[in-house]
Structures are given as structure tokens and as C-alpha cells.
Write a protein that holds these residues in place. Sequence first.
Motif, PDB file in Angstrom:
ATOM      1  N   GLU A  72      -5.693   7.879   1.774  1.00 38.78           N
ATOM      2  CA  GLU A  72      -6.211   8.773   0.755  1.00 38.78           C
ATOM      3  C   GLU A  72      -5.104   9.674   0.205  1.00 38.78           C
ATOM      4  N   PRO A  73      -5.208  10.118  -1.077  1.00 40.13           N
ATOM      5  CA  PRO A  73      -4.221  11.048  -1.628  1.00 40.13           C
ATOM      6  C   PRO A  73      -4.150  12.327  -0.800  1.00 40.13           C
ATOM      7  N   GLY A  74      -2.959  12.904  -0.711  1.00 35.53           N
ATOM      8  CA  GLY A  74      -2.786  14.140   0.025  1.00 35.53           C
ATOM      9  C   GLY A  74      -3.334  15.332  -0.746  1.00 35.53           C
ATOM     10  N   VAL A  91       4.473  13.079  -4.835  1.00 38.23           N
ATOM     11  CA  VAL A  91       4.953  12.526  -3.574  1.00 38.23           C
ATOM     12  C   VAL A  91       4.281  11.177  -3.340  1.00 38.23           C
ATOM     13  N   LYS A  92       5.091  10.174  -3.013  1.00 38.21           N
ATOM     14  CA  LYS A  92       4.567   8.840  -2.730  1.00 38.21           C
ATOM     15  C   LYS A  92       5.037   8.424  -1.345  1.00 38.21           C
ATOM     16  N   VAL A  93       4.096   7.969  -0.519  1.00 38.87           N
ATOM     17  CA  VAL A  93       4.403   7.517   0.830  1.00 38.87           C
ATOM     18  C   VAL A  93       4.193   6.014   0.905  1.00 38.87           C
ATOM     19  N   GLY A  94       5.208   5.288   1.340  1.00 42.50           N
ATOM     20  CA  GLY A  94       5.094   3.846   1.468  1.00 42.50           C
ATOM     21  C   GLY A  94       6.316   3.269   2.157  1.00 42.50           C
ATOM     22  N   CYS A  95       6.144   2.156   2.868  1.00 40.48           N
ATOM     23  CA  CYS A  95       7.236   1.472   3.563  1.00 40.48           C
ATOM     24  C   CYS A  95       7.976   2.398   4.518  1.00 40.48           C
ATOM     25  N   LEU A 126       0.813  -1.200   0.000  1.00 39.92           N
ATOM     26  CA  LEU A 126       0.000   0.000   0.000  1.00 39.92           C
ATOM     27  C   LEU A 126       0.853   1.259   0.000  1.00 39.92           C
ATOM     28  N   SER A 127       0.508   2.221  -0.843  1.00 40.40           N
ATOM     29  CA  SER A 127       1.173   3.522  -0.853  1.00 40.40           C
ATOM     30  C   SER A 127       0.144   4.575  -1.235  1.00 40.40           C
ATOM     31  N   VAL A 128       0.387   5.812  -0.816  1.00 38.18           N
ATOM     32  CA  VAL A 128      -0.494   6.923  -1.147  1.00 38.18           C
ATOM     33  C   VAL A 128       0.330   8.013  -1.811  1.00 38.18           C
ATOM     34  N   ASN A 129      -0.366   8.867  -2.563  1.00 40.95           N
ATOM     35  CA  ASN A 129       0.324   9.869  -3.359  1.00 40.95           C
ATOM     36  C   ASN A 129      -0.159  11.270  -3.022  1.00 40.95           C
TER      37      ASN A 129
END
Length: 410
Positions: free
Chosen positions: A253-255, A222-226, A205-208
Motif C-alpha cells: 500500500e502507498p505510504g 518516494v518509490k520502494v522496489g527491488c 511490484l513497487s509502492v509509493n
Amino acid sequence: MEKKRIIRQLLPVEEEAEIPVLPQEIVVEILSRLPIKSLCKFRCVSKQWLSLMSDPLLAKSHLKKTIRNDCFYSQRKRVLISSHNLYCLEYASIGRFDENLVALELDYPLKDASNGLAELIDSARDGSLYCERSEEEEEEDEFPVMVKLNMPCCVNQRNWVDILGSCNGLVCISPDEDTLYLFNPSTRESKRIPDPPSSFAPDGLSVNGFGYDFVNDDYKVVKVGCGNVFVYSLRRDSWRIVCSFPYDDNVYEPGVHLNGAVHWMASYGDGADYRCVVAAFSLEEEVISDLPAPDIVDTSFEFVAGVLNGCLCVLHSRNQMHNDFWVMTEYGMGETWTKLTLSLSYICMKPLCLAQNGEALLEVDGKLLLYNLEDDSYRYLAVDGIPEGDGFEADTYLETLVSPNGFFRP
């Protein structure tokens, strides 16, 4: 004949009128006041005009006038709607009782890429799908069998298009799983964002998020994950790991982009040390910091960040019906959180903008509505051109000349 020749020689010679050559800055000033539709047509005039229409100087001048001029801003703002397709809606027509809302279908990257479910349905016979059992299963039984699966009779042929953010006329979209594009709906230009290198691509799972770094004149995804924050720079055309994401892994959810930063609801700590905050990632400095959340918010899992009329918002996002949300009237100041109670309930809501008549345009549970914040009245909007039944998600964008392909590596 001789007489006519002599008369012509005696008459004054009419000199051919010279077309005045305007300075470049005057030409840019004139063109920056025109709508995008006209400017796109001008590209066909000549190679010189094609070059001029692609000049970043004109794109920046046009964008600056759009933002600073209320009339231009209203004329050039659009609502972007995703529902197994992309559509645009004129912002200026919203809120007028005497005008029907008509959504125009857009062309976008991978629009005609068929989804896997549609291809599966195409192979169905008699409205049902028959699947052969595997060879191992057949060996266990004396006779092979066919499995009949009842499938819906009508399946949309296109993938759902996720809208991850919008800024200065560019929209970050995902028209297929794990595929990102920067897309200008006005000029139809697009750029595929390269996949992160496998050495640090986040698994699972990652969010952008997406926004504009004003200081460095750069658009960033921007991608958030791990537990890390990854940044794609359009100017560099590459990904980097920039910092850790020091929060619990419950961001879904996306930022949202505001004041040069991308914001998510986040939480960290346990027990008495548990805190729910708004995580703000600065696109200029590429660092992450905490903004205070409303006191009532006790878990980031059930809340998302939003933006309404330039103010940061916190909204409910799942599980049950609610009729309130919070607005930070002064950015960064926790004491300015103000609770707004609505006369309707929602599960998921996204503020979009203030319409021409001052009403708030909201996306509520897959529908558009106008909400009057003064008298607590509201009305749902019917939009022609969008298929009913699937719901949709929405965002806003400006009609600009900003090109996703107009940035180069230094």
C-alpha cells in the motif's frame, strides 16, 4: 462661448485622484486571506496580477494562514474521491444533518484517456466480443473459428485514478498505469513526473509515498522496489537511489506522510528474530528507520499505516472482518499505542479526518461514514454526484496556490 471659457478658467482645477500604491507585503497579506476561487479569477485582471498570483511568496503566505487559522482551514479543506474519475467534497459540509453532500467532478491529467477494456468493448457486436483465432491455430484446423466471449454490457470508459498522497494542496495521482502526476485540484495545475531512468527503475511490484521536505522546501515522491528506495525531487526534477529498503518484500500500500516522513508497515527477520515495525523514511535526511508497531501486530502483510488527527495509526487491510485499530498518541513512543474497538466491522479502512462536529470521517470498504468515537455510533454518508456500484478511495487536501510547476532546479 467666450464668457463660458473665461468662467472655466476662473474655476479651481480638480486634480485627478491618485490611486495609492500599497507595499507588496500588504497586498500579499490581503490576498492571502481570500479563497482560491477568487484568487484564480484575479489572474485575468492584468499581466501584473497574473504574475502576482503565481508568486511563490503569495502561495506560502496563503498556505501558512490556512494551516494556522482554524476558520480558514475548515473553509479550504476538501475530501478528494476517486471512482473512475476525481471528485471533491467540501469538508465544512460534512456532519451537517440538514445539508446534502454534493461531490463536484474535477478536471485532471489524462482524464479522457480511454482504457483498453473500454476500447475492446467498443468493438463488440450484439453485446458479445468475437475474436479470430491465431494463424497457427487456424493451420492446425481445417476451418477457422470465431470465439464468442460474453462481456459486461456497461464498462466505465475511464481508468481508475490511484491517489498516492496529499500534502499542502498538491496531490500525487496515477491516472494511468506507471504514470505519476503532481496535481493541484484547486488551480488545476499539474506536472508529469518523469519516469525513473531505466538503469535503476524498479521492475515488478513497487509502492509509493509522497510528502513535503520542510527544511529544503521540496516535494518528494518516494518509490520502494527491488530492495531500494528511489526519491523524486520536485526541486531537482529528477530521480535518485538514496538507500536500501531493509525489509521483506511484502509492502503493498502507498505510504502515509506524517512529521516529515513517509510510513509503511514492514517486517524483517525469521523465526525468533522476526519483527514487524513501522518503516519511517525521513524526507529531509533521506534515511529510513524503525518505529515500534503495536505488540499485537505480528505480520505487516495484513496491516497498513494511516493518520488520524495528526496521529499515526495501524489498521487491518485484508482477508477478513475486524473491528479495531491502533493509534500512537505520541509520535515515536511505542508505549503510547492505544487500541480502539469499533461497533462496526471492516476489511479495509482509511481514516481521513475529524469532521466539524468532532466525528471521525472514515473510508470503510469503499464507503464514507462518520464515526463518533465517544459513544461508538456511526452513520454512512450519501454523496450525490458519484456513480454507485464501483466503490471509491478517498483522501483529503487543502485549497492552496502551491504550484507543481513553481519549483526550479538550483
